[in-house]
Write an enzyme that holds these catalytic residues in place. Structure first.
Site, PDB file in Angstrom:
ATOM      1  N   TYR A 170      81.352  52.264  43.399  1.00  0.00           N
ATOM      2  CA  TYR A 170      81.575  51.943  44.810  1.00  0.00           C
ATOM      3  C   TYR A 170      80.263  51.799  45.579  1.00  0.00           C
ATOM      4  CZ  TYR A 170      86.508  53.161  44.147  1.00  0.00           C
ATOM      5  OH  TYR A 170      87.806  53.209  43.719  1.00  0.00           O
ATOM      6  N   TRP A 173      87.747  60.401  36.055  1.00  0.00           N
ATOM      7  CA  TRP A 173      88.848  59.780  36.789  1.00  0.00           C
ATOM      8  C   TRP A 173      89.073  58.388  36.208  1.00  0.00           C
ATOM      9  CZ3 TRP A 173      92.180  62.040  39.950  1.00  0.00           C
ATOM     10  CH2 TRP A 173      93.084  61.230  40.632  1.00  0.00           C
ATOM     11  N   ASN A 231      83.749  64.218  44.318  1.00  0.00           N
ATOM     12  CA  ASN A 231      84.233  62.931  43.822  1.00  0.00           C
ATOM     13  C   ASN A 231      83.128  61.917  44.080  1.00  0.00           C
ATOM     14  OD1 ASN A 231      86.628  64.290  43.448  1.00  0.00           O
ATOM     15  ND2 ASN A 231      87.724  63.277  45.107  1.00  0.00           N
ATOM     16  N   ASN A 272      91.677  67.567  48.661  1.00  0.00           N
ATOM     17  CA  ASN A 272      91.004  66.448  48.024  1.00  0.00           C
ATOM     18  C   ASN A 272      90.692  65.385  49.070  1.00  0.00           C
ATOM     19  OD1 ASN A 272      90.406  64.816  45.332  1.00  0.00           O
ATOM     20  ND2 ASN A 272      91.488  63.430  46.701  1.00  0.00           N
ATOM     21  N   GLU A 273      89.407  65.162  49.324  1.00  0.00           N
ATOM     22  CA  GLU A 273      88.932  64.074  50.187  1.00  0.00           C
ATOM     23  C   GLU A 273      89.646  64.022  51.546  1.00  0.00           C
ATOM     24  OE1 GLU A 273      88.838  60.274  48.285  1.00  0.00           O
ATOM     25  OE2 GLU A 273      87.425  60.920  46.750  1.00  0.00           O
ATOM     26  N   LYS A 301      90.936  52.689  36.465  1.00  0.00           N
ATOM     27  CA  LYS A 301      89.827  53.536  36.017  1.00  0.00           C
ATOM     28  C   LYS A 301      90.171  54.352  34.773  1.00  0.00           C
ATOM     29  CE  LYS A 301      87.741  54.177  40.604  1.00  0.00           C
ATOM     30  NZ  LYS A 301      88.871  53.706  41.435  1.00  0.00           N
TER      31      LYS A 301
END
Length: 676
Positions: free
Chosen positions: A467, A551, A461, A415-416, A572
């Protein structure tokens, strides 16, 4: 080899679910109660010094020392914590085999029994088991000590992330007692010792192979293994006995004609399997599990298919984090969360960013959720042999411990992550396929790179309109990616926006009221709602997006965050961290996904005191239309759009109190707004 009953049973994409079973042959005993806990290190007596508090607390498991400090300004404590328990072992257990099993400990755990070091486990999220047969005092008291450490370390994952890494024995602990020197092994990567491989599955035929791992301190003389399958009514449909036990194991092939498939939430049908180890015809060990039979695949253009039928995966992400208890969750906590999943109408779960409690998979099997589960390769990559070995160990534990759950369809590998990590991703991908060729590997990415094309599927994501960029940029991004990589199986692993239930604005529509600063203190609930309104249409109309995961389902702790109206919390979630309040966006998805319940929800009911007399009125409803009334006067009637939404723009409110009512054939909802 003696055959009893059918010689057929199923292949599919099944899965299995362990149930605790106490028989004369095996006892599984909870040891959750009455542990002594101290901050710091307390070595077992006779092994040396320690440090930390001199006094101890009596606690029950699950327990984390961060339950009180994880939202504090000083930050949650990362370091050592020591647990001790006196365990009475009856004299009659002598001659049997004894094992200690811990379902999770954050983040590194060293286990001692009567001052004997049983081992060290590295990784907070998988189970680990040690045999204690030869070190216990039968007929007397035994000291069990566990020293946990949730400090930052460079030899294990995760390295960080937008969540807290709590410390302690935060899941259940068990004493397992087996009758004989030989048993079905609890030591095979702390699984139940039984892997049921899917070889083939369809509506007409399923073929499985049961791989049974055994353990003995002597021999398997005159031992047999019987593997049986029972239907949901407990009627036997297959049984076979194997007397050829080689290399600490047995393999039994199973076939079933016309199997009843596990078909997600529509029909989560489960079979029960019973594995019995006998010596001289007498049962000496037993494991019981449930399995589901299914097959699935992802088409790059058309999305996810379960048992040959298209199924749009409408999913939510979930952290194991509750207000007041942090990660020390009980089955009751998990069931509360499942009640929210059921209510909103989700059919898939991404249990991020790490393996979650066994009970979560068992419940997903029973309720029919499609699950994406992943290792905690998040927060950074350390280019070292020790770190990579830990990633591989955590992946092995994840897959082997949860191999048989029909709900799990995806193994997540990262993940990321930034940097040059293609090589380790390829190794993890190969390892996952070697351990489990039936499921898909997947990863959650947020940037372009060759690493996005290693796993079977990839997901993004993406936080358009939160953002960066605007909400409407979501569609072109996915269309461009799909056009550039038409064979890629692409999903949406995270999306959403922050939302405070205490902050409000009168206008929802982003272009008329620009998005708030995501890193700042202003996170009005209406902007979160607008973000989700914008996304649901774009996701729904693109079948090639095989699954989408909001999310997050719940707010959760994140120590580094200083934003919104609550520091150290990611807001969130569609539901507050204490599980008490559903935010407005929750009802958007409920009205769209859950057609078994009637929904009428009037947004901004918490925005009771206002300065502006012009407002948007937004309603989510399963009804075909809605009527708006203010102080008993009908303002208008509108048809519900394709996404269960009705919006009146620029509605004029009266000075003072306004009783605002929504009336539909599916029910009514009201709010009282006061204009100063």
């Amino acid at each position: 080899m003696k055959k009893l009953g059918l010689k057929t049973i199923l292949i599919l994409c099944f899965a299995v679910l362990i149930f605790t079973h106490n028989s004369n042959a095996r006892e599984v005993i909870s040891i959750n109660k009455n542990w002594s806990y101290k901050d710091g290190v307390e070595l077992p007596r006779g092994l040396g010094w320690g440090f930390g508090r001199t006094t101890s607390d009596t606690v029950n498991l699950p327990h984390t020392w961060n339950s009180a400090d994880f939202m504090s300004e000083a930050g949650y404590r990362r370091g050592y914590g020591s647990y001790r328990k006196n365990l009475e072992i009856p004299k009659e257990y002598e001659g049997k085999r004894l094992f200690l099993k811990f379902e999770g400990a954050g983040t590194v755990a060293n286990v001692f029994v009567n001052s004997n070091h049983m081992g060290e486990h590295k990784g907070a999220y998988n189970a680990f088991t040690y045999e204690i047969t030869d070190v216990v005092n039968y007929g007397g008291r035994n000291s069990v000590s566990v020293i946990c450490d949730n400090s930052q370390r460079f030899d294990l994952a995760p390295q960080g992330g937008d969540f807290n890494m709590y410390g302690g024995l935060y899941r259940d602990a068990w004493l397992i007692v087996t009758e004989d020197d030989a048993c079905i092994s609890p030591l095979y990567f702390s699984s139940n010792g039984v892997l049921i491989h899917q070889l083939y599955a369809s509506e007409k035929r399923a073929e499985l192979r049961a791989e049974i791992h055994l353990s003995t301190k002597s021999d398997y003389e005159n031992c047999t293994v019987e593997f049986s399958v029972l239907d949901a009514d407990d009627k036997p449909i297959f049984s076979e006995v194997d007397s050829i036990l080689e290399n600490d194991g047995a393999v039994i092939n199973v076939g079933i004609n016309n199997p009843h498939l596990w078909n997600g939430k529509k029909d989560p049908y489960l079979y029960k399997t019973v594995i019995v180890l006998s010596r001289n015809g007498e049962e000496i060990d037993r494991v019981e599990e449930t399995i589901g039979i299914r097959y699935f695949y992802v088409d790059a253009d058309k999305g996810f298919f379960l048992n040959g039928e298209h199924l749009k995966l409408n999913g939510v992400c979930r952290h194991q984090d509750w207000a007041g208890v942090a990660s020390a969750l009980t089955e009751e906590n998990h069931l509360v969360d499942y009640a929210f999943f059921d209510e909103i109408g989700a059919n898939s779960l991404r249990l991020a960013h790490y393996p979650q409690a066994k009970f979560m998979f068992q419940e997903a099997d029973r309720r029919g959720y499609v699950v994406w589960e992943e290792i905690p390769f998040v927060g950074g990559y350390i280019n070292s042999e020790a770190f990579e070995d830990n990633l591989k160990l955590q992946l092995k534990e994840l897959i082997i411990q949860n191999y048989n759950h029909p709900s799990i369809c995806f193994w997540g590998l990262f993940n990321e992550i930034r940097g040059d990590f293609d090589a380790i991703t390829a190794e993890l991908n190969d390892l996952a396929h070697k351990l489990d060729p039936t499921r898909l590997t997947v990863a959650a990415s947020y940037q372009p790179g060759s690493f996005n094309h290693i796993t079977d599927a990839i997901a993004w994501n993406k936080y358009f309109g939160w953002y960066y960029d605007q909400i409407e940029d979501f569609g072109p991004f996915y269309d461009d990616f799909h056009a550039q990589y038409p064979h890629a199986k692409v999903g949406l692993s995270e999306y959403g926006a922050g939302g405070s239930i205490n902050q409000h604005v009168s206008q929802f529509i982003p272009e008329e009221n620009p998005r708030p600063t995501s890193r700042g203190p202003w996170h009005p609930e209406e902007k979160q709602t607008a973000n989700h309104i914008g996304h649901i249409k774009m996701i729904t109309e693109r079948d090639f997006i095989w699954g989408s995961y909001i999310w997050n389902m719940f707010n959760f702790g994140s120590n580094h965050r200083q934003e919104g109206d609550t520091p150290h919390e990611n807001d969130k979630g569609l539901v507050t961290m204490d599980r008490k309040i559903r935010k407005d966006a929750f009802f958007l998805y409920k009205a769209n996904w859950n057609k078994n319940e009637k929904t009428v929800h009037f947004c901004s009911k918490r925005f009771t005191e206002r300065k502006e007399d012009i407002t948007d009125v937004v309603v989510f409803t399963t009804a075909p239309s809605a009527r708006l009334f203010i102080n008993s006067k009908q303002i208008g009637k509108l048809n519900t759009n394709d996404y269960a939404t009705v919006i009146w723009k620029d509605v004029k409110l009266n000075p003072g109190k306004n009783l605002v009512e929504i009336k539909t054939v599916d029910g009514n909802d009201t709010a009282e707004w006061t204009v100063e």
